[in-house]
Design a protein around this motif. Structure first.
Motif, PDB file in Angstrom:
ATOM      1  N   GLY A   2      85.662  18.956 -51.690  1.00  0.00           N
ATOM      2  CA  GLY A   2      86.640  19.389 -52.665  1.00  0.00           C
ATOM      3  C   GLY A   2      88.031  19.393 -52.072  1.00  0.00           C
ATOM      4  O   GLY A   2      88.238  19.136 -50.894  1.00  0.00           O
ATOM      5  N   GLU A   3      88.974  19.679 -52.916  1.00  0.00           N
ATOM      6  CA  GLU A   3      90.382  19.687 -52.514  1.00  0.00           C
ATOM      7  C   GLU A   3      90.623  20.606 -51.317  1.00  0.00           C
ATOM      8  O   GLU A   3      91.201  20.196 -50.314  1.00  0.00           O
ATOM      9  N   PHE A   4      90.159  21.837 -51.418  1.00  0.00           N
ATOM     10  CA  PHE A   4      90.403  22.810 -50.357  1.00  0.00           C
ATOM     11  C   PHE A   4      89.734  22.403 -49.049  1.00  0.00           C
ATOM     12  O   PHE A   4      90.321  22.496 -47.978  1.00  0.00           O
ATOM     13  N   LYS A   5      88.490  21.924 -49.145  1.00  0.00           N
ATOM     14  CA  LYS A   5      87.758  21.519 -47.940  1.00  0.00           C
ATOM     15  C   LYS A   5      88.429  20.337 -47.260  1.00  0.00           C
ATOM     16  O   LYS A   5      88.497  20.281 -46.034  1.00  0.00           O
ATOM     17  N   ASP A   6      88.937  19.392 -48.046  1.00  0.00           N
ATOM     18  CA  ASP A   6      89.633  18.240 -47.467  1.00  0.00           C
ATOM     19  C   ASP A   6      90.888  18.688 -46.726  1.00  0.00           C
ATOM     20  O   ASP A   6      91.153  18.244 -45.607  1.00  0.00           O
ATOM     21  N   LYS A   7      91.646  19.573 -47.355  1.00  0.00           N
ATOM     22  CA  LYS A   7      92.862  20.061 -46.716  1.00  0.00           C
ATOM     23  C   LYS A   7      92.540  20.841 -45.446  1.00  0.00           C
ATOM     24  O   LYS A   7      93.200  20.683 -44.414  1.00  0.00           O
ATOM     25  N   LEU A   8      91.514  21.675 -45.509  1.00  0.00           N
ATOM     26  CA  LEU A   8      91.114  22.474 -44.351  1.00  0.00           C
ATOM     27  C   LEU A   8      90.636  21.581 -43.209  1.00  0.00           C
ATOM     28  O   LEU A   8      91.017  21.781 -42.051  1.00  0.00           O
ATOM     29  N   GLN A   9      89.825  20.580 -43.523  1.00  0.00           N
ATOM     30  CA  GLN A   9      89.348  19.649 -42.503  1.00  0.00           C
ATOM     31  C   GLN A   9      90.525  18.871 -41.908  1.00  0.00           C
ATOM     32  O   GLN A   9      90.557  18.604 -40.710  1.00  0.00           O
ATOM     33  N   VAL A  11      93.641  19.926 -41.554  1.00  0.00           N
ATOM     34  CA  VAL A  11      94.356  20.810 -40.632  1.00  0.00           C
ATOM     35  C   VAL A  11      93.573  20.960 -39.324  1.00  0.00           C
ATOM     36  O   VAL A  11      94.141  20.893 -38.234  1.00  0.00           O
ATOM     37  N   ALA A  12      92.259  21.111 -39.434  1.00  0.00           N
ATOM     38  CA  ALA A  12      91.427  21.257 -38.237  1.00  0.00           C
ATOM     39  C   ALA A  12      91.509  20.008 -37.366  1.00  0.00           C
ATOM     40  O   ALA A  12      91.633  20.111 -36.135  1.00  0.00           O
ATOM     41  N   VAL A  15      94.941  19.847 -35.591  1.00  0.00           N
ATOM     42  CA  VAL A  15      95.017  20.793 -34.469  1.00  0.00           C
ATOM     43  C   VAL A  15      94.205  20.280 -33.282  1.00  0.00           C
ATOM     44  O   VAL A  15      94.696  20.261 -32.146  1.00  0.00           O
ATOM     45  N   ALA A  16      92.983  19.845 -33.543  1.00  0.00           N
ATOM     46  CA  ALA A  16      92.135  19.332 -32.471  1.00  0.00           C
ATOM     47  C   ALA A  16      92.762  18.095 -31.837  1.00  0.00           C
ATOM     48  O   ALA A  16      92.738  17.926 -30.606  1.00  0.00           O
ATOM     49  N   GLY A  17      93.336  17.243 -32.662  1.00  0.00           N
ATOM     50  CA  GLY A  17      93.990  16.043 -32.144  1.00  0.00           C
ATOM     51  C   GLY A  17      95.191  16.370 -31.278  1.00  0.00           C
ATOM     52  O   GLY A  17      95.411  15.736 -30.245  1.00  0.00           O
ATOM     53  N   GLN A  39      92.936  11.228 -34.087  1.00  0.00           N
ATOM     54  CA  GLN A  39      92.385  12.364 -34.830  1.00  0.00           C
ATOM     55  C   GLN A  39      93.473  13.038 -35.670  1.00  0.00           C
ATOM     56  O   GLN A  39      93.206  13.499 -36.779  1.00  0.00           O
ATOM     57  N   GLN A  40      94.695  13.059 -35.161  1.00  0.00           N
ATOM     58  CA  GLN A  40      95.792  13.626 -35.948  1.00  0.00           C
ATOM     59  C   GLN A  40      96.046  12.783 -37.199  1.00  0.00           C
ATOM     60  O   GLN A  40      96.274  13.326 -38.283  1.00  0.00           O
ATOM     61  N   LEU A  41      95.999  11.461 -37.052  1.00  0.00           N
ATOM     62  CA  LEU A  41      96.176  10.586 -38.215  1.00  0.00           C
ATOM     63  C   LEU A  41      95.056  10.794 -39.228  1.00  0.00           C
ATOM     64  O   LEU A  41      95.300  10.812 -40.440  1.00  0.00           O
ATOM     65  N   LYS A  42      93.843  10.946 -38.726  1.00  0.00           N
ATOM     66  CA  LYS A  42      92.707  11.205 -39.611  1.00  0.00           C
ATOM     67  C   LYS A  42      92.945  12.505 -40.391  1.00  0.00           C
ATOM     68  O   LYS A  42      92.705  12.578 -41.593  1.00  0.00           O
ATOM     69  N   GLY A  43      93.440  13.520 -39.693  1.00  0.00           N
ATOM     70  CA  GLY A  43      93.722  14.799 -40.341  1.00  0.00           C
ATOM     71  C   GLY A  43      94.780  14.678 -41.417  1.00  0.00           C
ATOM     72  O   GLY A  43      94.659  15.259 -42.497  1.00  0.00           O
ATOM     73  N   LYS A  44      95.816  13.896 -41.146  1.00  0.00           N
ATOM     74  CA  LYS A  44      96.863  13.696 -42.154  1.00  0.00           C
ATOM     75  C   LYS A  44      96.282  13.001 -43.384  1.00  0.00           C
ATOM     76  O   LYS A  44      96.618  13.340 -44.511  1.00  0.00           O
TER      77      LYS A  44
END
Length: 59
Positions: A2-9, A11-12, A15-17, A39-44
């Protein structure tokens, strides 16, 4: 996801990246540094996906 889970993942992953990239720079490990940047690009991308889902749900 969902929207929230995608945004949360997103951000995670950002941060990890960032942490991986920092450790890679500090230890002169180019591979780890590159993994962190990737990993940062994946997060974005995940954050954008979550935002798009939010816009679609609003429409």
């Amino acid at each position: 996801m969902g929207e929230f889970k995608d945004k949360l993942q997103g951000v995670a992953d950002k941060v990890a990246g960032t942490l991986k990239e920092g450790v890679g720079k500090a230890t002169h490990d180019e591979k780890l540094e590159a993994e962190g940047k990737l990993q940062q690009l994946k997060g974005k991308g995940e954050e954008v996906k979550g935002k798009v889902k939010g816009v679609i749900n609003d429409v």
